[in-house]
Write a protein that holds these residues in place. Structure first.
Motif, PDB file in Angstrom:
ATOM      1  N   UNK A   1      62.003  23.653 -14.605  1.00  0.00           N
ATOM      2  CA  UNK A   1      60.797  22.858 -14.869  1.00  0.00           C
ATOM      3  C   UNK A   1      60.949  21.489 -14.212  1.00  0.00           C
ATOM      4  N   UNK A   2      59.867  20.959 -13.637  1.00  0.00           N
ATOM      5  CA  UNK A   2      59.941  19.614 -13.079  1.00  0.00           C
ATOM      6  C   UNK A   2      60.228  18.586 -14.180  1.00  0.00           C
ATOM      7  N   UNK A   3      60.874  17.508 -13.817  1.00  0.00           N
ATOM      8  CA  UNK A   3      61.194  16.474 -14.808  1.00  0.00           C
ATOM      9  C   UNK A   3      59.944  15.805 -15.363  1.00  0.00           C
ATOM     10  N   UNK A   4      58.862  15.780 -14.608  1.00  0.00           N
ATOM     11  CA  UNK A   4      57.627  15.145 -15.073  1.00  0.00           C
ATOM     12  C   UNK A   4      56.872  16.011 -16.084  1.00  0.00           C
ATOM     13  N   UNK A   5      57.205  17.291 -16.195  1.00  0.00           N
ATOM     14  CA  UNK A   5      56.525  18.200 -17.126  1.00  0.00           C
ATOM     15  C   UNK A   5      57.271  18.176 -18.450  1.00  0.00           C
ATOM     16  N   UNK A   6      56.828  17.303 -19.341  1.00  0.00           N
ATOM     17  CA  UNK A   6      57.550  17.086 -20.595  1.00  0.00           C
ATOM     18  C   UNK A   6      57.041  17.933 -21.748  1.00  0.00           C
ATOM     19  N   UNK A   7      55.876  18.558 -21.598  1.00  0.00           N
ATOM     20  CA  UNK A   7      55.350  19.415 -22.660  1.00  0.00           C
ATOM     21  C   UNK A   7      55.349  20.861 -22.189  1.00  0.00           C
ATOM     22  N   UNK A   8      55.275  21.806 -23.112  1.00  0.00           N
ATOM     23  CA  UNK A   8      55.169  23.207 -22.692  1.00  0.00           C
ATOM     24  C   UNK A   8      53.793  23.474 -22.089  1.00  0.00           C
ATOM     25  N   UNK A   9      53.737  24.440 -21.197  1.00  0.00           N
ATOM     26  CA  UNK A   9      52.450  24.841 -20.631  1.00  0.00           C
ATOM     27  C   UNK A   9      51.635  25.573 -21.702  1.00  0.00           C
ATOM     28  N   UNK A  10      50.299  25.433 -21.653  1.00  0.00           N
ATOM     29  CA  UNK A  10      49.466  26.268 -22.536  1.00  0.00           C
ATOM     30  C   UNK A  10      49.707  27.741 -22.203  1.00  0.00           C
ATOM     31  N   UNK A  11      49.488  28.610 -23.155  1.00  0.00           N
ATOM     32  CA  UNK A  11      49.731  30.044 -22.971  1.00  0.00           C
ATOM     33  C   UNK A  11      48.952  30.611 -21.786  1.00  0.00           C
ATOM     34  N   UNK A  12      47.815  30.040 -21.465  1.00  0.00           N
ATOM     35  CA  UNK A  12      46.964  30.559 -20.388  1.00  0.00           C
ATOM     36  C   UNK A  12      47.343  30.017 -19.006  1.00  0.00           C
ATOM     37  N   UNK A  13      48.247  29.062 -18.908  1.00  0.00           N
ATOM     38  CA  UNK A  13      48.599  28.437 -17.628  1.00  0.00           C
ATOM     39  C   UNK A  13      49.318  29.425 -16.718  1.00  0.00           C
ATOM     40  N   UNK A  14      48.829  29.535 -15.493  1.00  0.00           N
ATOM     41  CA  UNK A  14      49.442  30.396 -14.482  1.00  0.00           C
ATOM     42  C   UNK A  14      49.930  29.586 -13.279  1.00  0.00           C
ATOM     43  N   UNK A  15      49.847  28.276 -13.367  1.00  0.00           N
ATOM     44  CA  UNK A  15      50.215  27.400 -12.262  1.00  0.00           C
ATOM     45  C   UNK A  15      51.729  27.323 -12.118  1.00  0.00           C
ATOM     46  N   UNK A  16      52.209  27.294 -10.900  1.00  0.00           N
ATOM     47  CA  UNK A  16      53.622  27.060 -10.632  1.00  0.00           C
ATOM     48  C   UNK A  16      53.798  25.568 -10.403  1.00  0.00           C
ATOM     49  N   UNK A  17      54.491  24.910 -11.302  1.00  0.00           N
ATOM     50  CA  UNK A  17      54.706  23.467 -11.213  1.00  0.00           C
ATOM     51  C   UNK A  17      55.983  23.202 -10.419  1.00  0.00           C
ATOM     52  N   UNK A  18      55.936  22.173  -9.557  1.00  0.00           N
ATOM     53  CA  UNK A  18      57.078  21.828  -8.714  1.00  0.00           C
ATOM     54  C   UNK A  18      57.392  20.344  -8.862  1.00  0.00           C
ATOM     55  N   UNK A  19      58.636  20.006  -8.675  1.00  0.00           N
ATOM     56  CA  UNK A  19      59.080  18.616  -8.799  1.00  0.00           C
ATOM     57  C   UNK A  19      58.280  17.683  -7.886  1.00  0.00           C
ATOM     58  N   UNK A  20      57.955  18.136  -6.682  1.00  0.00           N
ATOM     59  CA  UNK A  20      57.274  17.259  -5.723  1.00  0.00           C
ATOM     60  C   UNK A  20      55.748  17.357  -5.775  1.00  0.00           C
ATOM     61  N   UNK A  21      55.177  17.965  -6.837  1.00  0.00           N
ATOM     62  CA  UNK A  21      53.719  17.996  -6.972  1.00  0.00           C
ATOM     63  C   UNK A  21      53.187  16.568  -7.014  1.00  0.00           C
TER      64      UNK A  21
END
Length: 113
Positions: free
Chosen positions: A5-25
């Motif tokens: 998980x990227x360091x900026x993503x501090x909360x869990x994704x909602x159950x419906x989230x399908x996005x791939x999160x990246x550190x450099x987003x």
């Protein structure tokens, strides 16, 4: 990144989230995105202010929610061009759906022939 998980993503994704999160987003791209539904549709194309014709297209419907926010949006946009877009806050989606359903229920049946 921790546990993928990227360091900026501090909360869990909602159950419906399908996005791939990246550190450099980019910060503006840090959103949760749901699955995309593709809906065949006929949309109006205006030739003049009082004249238009129907054109077959596909509409993309998906849900987005900015990271660290508690509410999101429903996005309806054309697959091609993507310049026409309707973005409705999730609190308004149920009212919009009810209004569309009422419109369809009250619409006259197509005439034969």
């Amino acid at each position: 990144m921790r546990d993928g998980r990227p360091t900026w993503l501090t909360e869990p994704c909602p159950a419906w989230c399908r996005n791939e999160h990246h550190e450099d987003d980019h910060p503006e791209d840090r959103v949760h995105r749901g699955d995309v539904a593709v809906v065949p549709a006929v949309v109006a194309r205006w030739a003049l202010p009082t004249q238009f014709h129907g054109e077959l297209t596909e509409l993309l419907v998906h849900r987005v929610q900015p990271v660290s926010r508690f509410s999101g949006w429903l996005v309806v946009q054309e697959a091609e061009g993507q310049e026409h877009r309707l973005v409705v806050h999730e609190d308004s989606v149920a009212a919009l759906a009810a209004s569309l359903s009422a419109f369809l229920a009250a619409a006259p049946s197509p005439r034969p022939g």
